[in-house]
Design an enzyme around this catalytic site. Sequence first.
Site, PDB file in Angstrom:
ATOM      1  N   ASP A  67       0.809  -1.217   0.000  1.00  0.00           N
ATOM      2  CA  ASP A  67       0.000   0.000   0.000  1.00  0.00           C
ATOM      3  C   ASP A  67       0.845   1.272   0.000  1.00  0.00           C
ATOM      4  O   ASP A  67       2.060   1.236   0.214  1.00  0.00           O
ATOM      5  CB  ASP A  67      -0.949   0.019   1.219  1.00  0.00           C
ATOM      6  CG  ASP A  67      -0.300  -0.562   2.471  1.00  0.00           C
ATOM      7  OD1 ASP A  67       0.925  -0.395   2.645  1.00  0.00           O
ATOM      8  OD2 ASP A  67      -1.000  -1.191   3.277  1.00  0.00           O
ATOM      9  N   ASN A 136      -7.471  -3.572  14.474  1.00  0.00           N
ATOM     10  CA  ASN A 136      -8.862  -3.885  14.115  1.00  0.00           C
ATOM     11  C   ASN A 136      -8.956  -5.051  13.137  1.00  0.00           C
ATOM     12  O   ASN A 136     -10.020  -5.307  12.581  1.00  0.00           O
ATOM     13  CB  ASN A 136      -9.554  -2.641  13.536  1.00  0.00           C
ATOM     14  CG  ASN A 136      -8.912  -2.170  12.242  1.00  0.00           C
ATOM     15  OD1 ASN A 136      -8.005  -2.817  11.705  1.00  0.00           O
ATOM     16  ND2 ASN A 136      -9.360  -1.035  11.725  1.00  0.00           N
ATOM     17  N   HIS A 138      -7.217  -5.337  10.230  1.00  0.00           N
ATOM     18  CA  HIS A 138      -6.971  -5.057   8.808  1.00  0.00           C
ATOM     19  C   HIS A 138      -5.660  -5.702   8.346  1.00  0.00           C
ATOM     20  O   HIS A 138      -4.735  -5.896   9.125  1.00  0.00           O
ATOM     21  CB  HIS A 138      -6.998  -3.548   8.493  1.00  0.00           C
ATOM     22  CG  HIS A 138      -5.860  -2.732   9.011  1.00  0.00           C
ATOM     23  ND1 HIS A 138      -6.039  -1.471   9.549  1.00  0.00           N
ATOM     24  CD2 HIS A 138      -4.521  -2.945   9.057  1.00  0.00           C
ATOM     25  CE1 HIS A 138      -4.858  -0.963   9.892  1.00  0.00           C
ATOM     26  NE2 HIS A 138      -3.926  -1.839   9.605  1.00  0.00           N
ATOM     27  N   GLU A 143      -9.715  -2.307   5.575  1.00  0.00           N
ATOM     28  CA  GLU A 143     -10.340  -2.105   6.880  1.00  0.00           C
ATOM     29  C   GLU A 143     -11.560  -3.016   7.028  1.00  0.00           C
ATOM     30  O   GLU A 143     -12.080  -3.536   6.034  1.00  0.00           O
ATOM     31  CB  GLU A 143     -10.774  -0.633   7.005  1.00  0.00           C
ATOM     32  CG  GLU A 143      -9.629   0.377   6.913  1.00  0.00           C
ATOM     33  CD  GLU A 143      -8.803   0.474   8.188  1.00  0.00           C
ATOM     34  OE1 GLU A 143      -8.674  -0.524   8.916  1.00  0.00           O
ATOM     35  OE2 GLU A 143      -8.265   1.573   8.448  1.00  0.00           O
TER      36      GLU A 143
HETATM   37  C1  F6R Z   1       1.138  -1.350   6.058  1.00  0.00           C
HETATM   38  C2  F6R Z   1       0.229  -2.448   6.364  1.00  0.00           C
HETATM   39  C3  F6R Z   1      -0.620  -2.418   7.596  1.00  0.00           C
HETATM   40  C4  F6R Z   1       0.210  -2.628   8.857  1.00  0.00           C
HETATM   41  C5  F6R Z   1      -0.670  -2.576  10.087  1.00  0.00           C
HETATM   42  C6  F6R Z   1       0.124  -2.739  11.363  1.00  0.00           C
HETATM   43  O1  F6R Z   1       1.840  -1.617   4.858  1.00  0.00           O
HETATM   44  O2  F6R Z   1       0.153  -3.363   5.611  1.00  0.00           O
HETATM   45  O3  F6R Z   1      -1.596  -3.421   7.501  1.00  0.00           O
HETATM   46  O4  F6R Z   1       0.842  -3.881   8.790  1.00  0.00           O
HETATM   47  O5  F6R Z   1      -1.355  -1.354  10.113  1.00  0.00           O
HETATM   48  O6  F6R Z   1       0.965  -1.645  11.525  1.00  0.00           O
HETATM   49  P1  F6R Z   1       2.051  -1.597  12.719  1.00  0.00           P
HETATM   50  O7  F6R Z   1       3.048  -2.638  12.392  1.00  0.00           O
HETATM   51  O8  F6R Z   1       2.616  -0.216  12.651  1.00  0.00           O
HETATM   52  O9  F6R Z   1       1.299  -1.896  13.959  1.00  0.00           O
END
Ligand code: F6R
Length: 262
Positions: A67, A136, A138, A143
């Site tokens: 992303d 959550n 995702h 989401e």
């Molecule tokens: C970002 C991504 C997100 C993160 C998730 C956890 O490329 O794929 O799904 O893996 O938001 O983020 P952290 O590791 O910062 O808790």
Amino acid sequence: MKILIHPTSEGAVKAAALQIADLLAARPEAVLGLATGGTMEPVYAALIDLVAEGQCRGDRFTSFNLDEYVGLSADHPQSYHHYMRRHLFDALGVPAAQTHLPAGDAPDLAAEAQRYEARIAAAGGIDLQLLGIGANGHIGFNEPSSSLASRTRVKTLTRSTVEANRRFFAEGEAVPVHALTMGIGTVMDARHILLLATGAGKARAVAGMAEGPVSAACPASILQMHPSVVLVCDRAAAADLRMTDYYETVHPDGAERTGEPA
Ligand code: F6R
């Protein structure tokens, strides 16, 4: 799903980095799906160390990131383009032409999403998709309520995700509220999936992912339908799992092999 619970986050991080290094040792030209966020920073540092130790090559793979924030250019310090150069690509010396992220500043984001899907297909698909997980549930920025069959597209981030991402931005700086993200269907097309979760903040999401009903309410739960998923986590992130005894019997302290079938 193979569930590997490590006593510490350091152990979980090292195990995740070793899985990537093992693939690159066997197939230096593998196609990797990569993630960003706080969880991945120590993984990339460990992978850089493994390459420096000669465990594998780190300059031949092709990569596709999950992303990018909508509206941020590749040279914005908080963009995921910048993150990947800072945390992995520059240290490995991987040629820029081999690394791909969606362009969050493309004038036509729908066309950019289609182009990204086509590029993944042209590369032969993703061999190993690395995933983190949001509190959550995702994956990527899919989401809760995302279609479980979705492809790359723009998603609006939940308030809780925007707040979680705020820590990476300067005080007073606007935090993006949209991202261009691979879809859940795109992630599910990867041949193998490695999800890393560390810390107590991920415990509820990990339990929903591994043991909850398959539901768009916890997008990561769709991984129960994928034939090759490894969940690597630490004890804090595993705290809400109900079948920990079983997982630890099969893989004590997160060990890959015990002589028993997984
Ligand atoms: C970002 C991504 C997100 C993160 C998730 C956890 O490329 O794929 O799904 O893996 O938001 O983020 P952290 O590791 O910062 O808790």
